[in-house]
Design a protein around this motif. Sequence first.
Motif, PDB file in Angstrom:
ATOM      1  N   GLU A 124       0.858  -1.287   0.100  1.00  0.00           N
ATOM      2  CA  GLU A 124       0.238   0.066  -0.042  1.00  0.00           C
ATOM      3  C   GLU A 124       0.906   1.425  -0.064  1.00  0.00           C
ATOM      4  N   PHE A 125       0.762   2.002  -1.040  1.00  0.00           N
ATOM      5  CA  PHE A 125       1.520   3.503  -1.077  1.00  0.00           C
ATOM      6  C   PHE A 125       0.401   4.466  -1.416  1.00  0.00           C
ATOM      7  N   ARG A 149      -3.085   3.137  -2.645  1.00  0.00           N
ATOM      8  CA  ARG A 149      -4.085   3.229  -1.515  1.00  0.00           C
ATOM      9  C   ARG A 149      -3.499   3.374  -0.202  1.00  0.00           C
ATOM     10  N   TRP A 150      -4.171   4.218   0.722  1.00  0.00           N
ATOM     11  CA  TRP A 150      -3.687   4.577   1.949  1.00  0.00           C
ATOM     12  C   TRP A 150      -4.927   4.796   3.161  1.00  0.00           C
ATOM     13  N   ILE A 153      -6.512   8.417   3.396  1.00  0.00           N
ATOM     14  CA  ILE A 153      -6.377   9.479   2.497  1.00  0.00           C
ATOM     15  C   ILE A 153      -7.476   8.902   1.357  1.00  0.00           C
ATOM     16  N   GLU A 154      -7.992   9.896   0.832  1.00  0.00           N
ATOM     17  CA  GLU A 154      -9.010   9.560  -0.371  1.00  0.00           C
ATOM     18  C   GLU A 154      -8.209  10.012  -1.493  1.00  0.00           C
ATOM     19  N   GLU A 155      -7.466  10.971  -1.687  1.00  0.00           N
ATOM     20  CA  GLU A 155      -6.836  11.653  -2.806  1.00  0.00           C
ATOM     21  C   GLU A 155      -5.375  10.961  -3.071  1.00  0.00           C
ATOM     22  N   THR A 156      -5.319   9.816  -3.157  1.00  0.00           N
ATOM     23  CA  THR A 156      -3.958   9.090  -3.485  1.00  0.00           C
ATOM     24  C   THR A 156      -3.507   9.363  -4.880  1.00  0.00           C
ATOM     25  N   LYS A 157      -2.469   9.300  -5.381  1.00  0.00           N
ATOM     26  CA  LYS A 157      -1.830   9.805  -6.636  1.00  0.00           C
ATOM     27  C   LYS A 157      -0.915   8.752  -7.346  1.00  0.00           C
ATOM     28  N   PHE A 158      -0.969   8.945  -8.639  1.00  0.00           N
ATOM     29  CA  PHE A 158      -0.284   8.116  -9.157  1.00  0.00           C
ATOM     30  C   PHE A 158       0.698   9.327 -10.278  1.00  0.00           C
ATOM     31  N   ILE A 159       1.981   9.236 -10.089  1.00  0.00           N
ATOM     32  CA  ILE A 159       2.637  10.289 -10.851  1.00  0.00           C
ATOM     33  C   ILE A 159       3.724   9.514 -11.808  1.00  0.00           C
TER      34      ILE A 159
END
Length: 177
Positions: A124-125, A149-150, A153-159
Amino acid sequence: LSDLINPTERQKQFFEAVDSHRYTLFGGAKGGGKSFILRWTIVRQLLKWAKEGHKRVRCALFCEDYPSLKDRQITKIQSEFPKWLGTLSSSMVEGMAFVLRQEYGGGILALRNLDDPSKYASSEFAIGGVDELTKNKRVVFDQLRSIIRWPGIEETKFIGGTNPGDIGHDWCKKLWI
């Protein structure tokens, strides 16, 4: 933090895009500061979450293999990140990671390679970042999306950062352009 990072205009645009989007890609030719801004974006976001009360949040920055991870990220973090911010180390608990000091939330920037992406299936990150995303097939992106997912924290990110070409060029272009 802005004075420390001193982002270019394009890097500032990337920050803005990350703030407003769940998936953000920084593309362009070599030498545009993509690897740099990926690591700093994760630190910036960890500091934001710490201000909101989220402590010990784990994020990951991936490269296609360990030599690339070492050359593009680990050696740079060692020289760029100030000692007062945290510590770069390898431990039995976190593996290779930059850990922010507790007064900055104790967030973790885990540094990982993608020699076998399936080994992260249960991880999980809060942020997953890939340096040189087009060096990967679409299946790698899909596998990583499942671990972003964390708790709390609803606004997880992929960059991601990428140069044109390579095996993932077509699928990246279809998704982001």
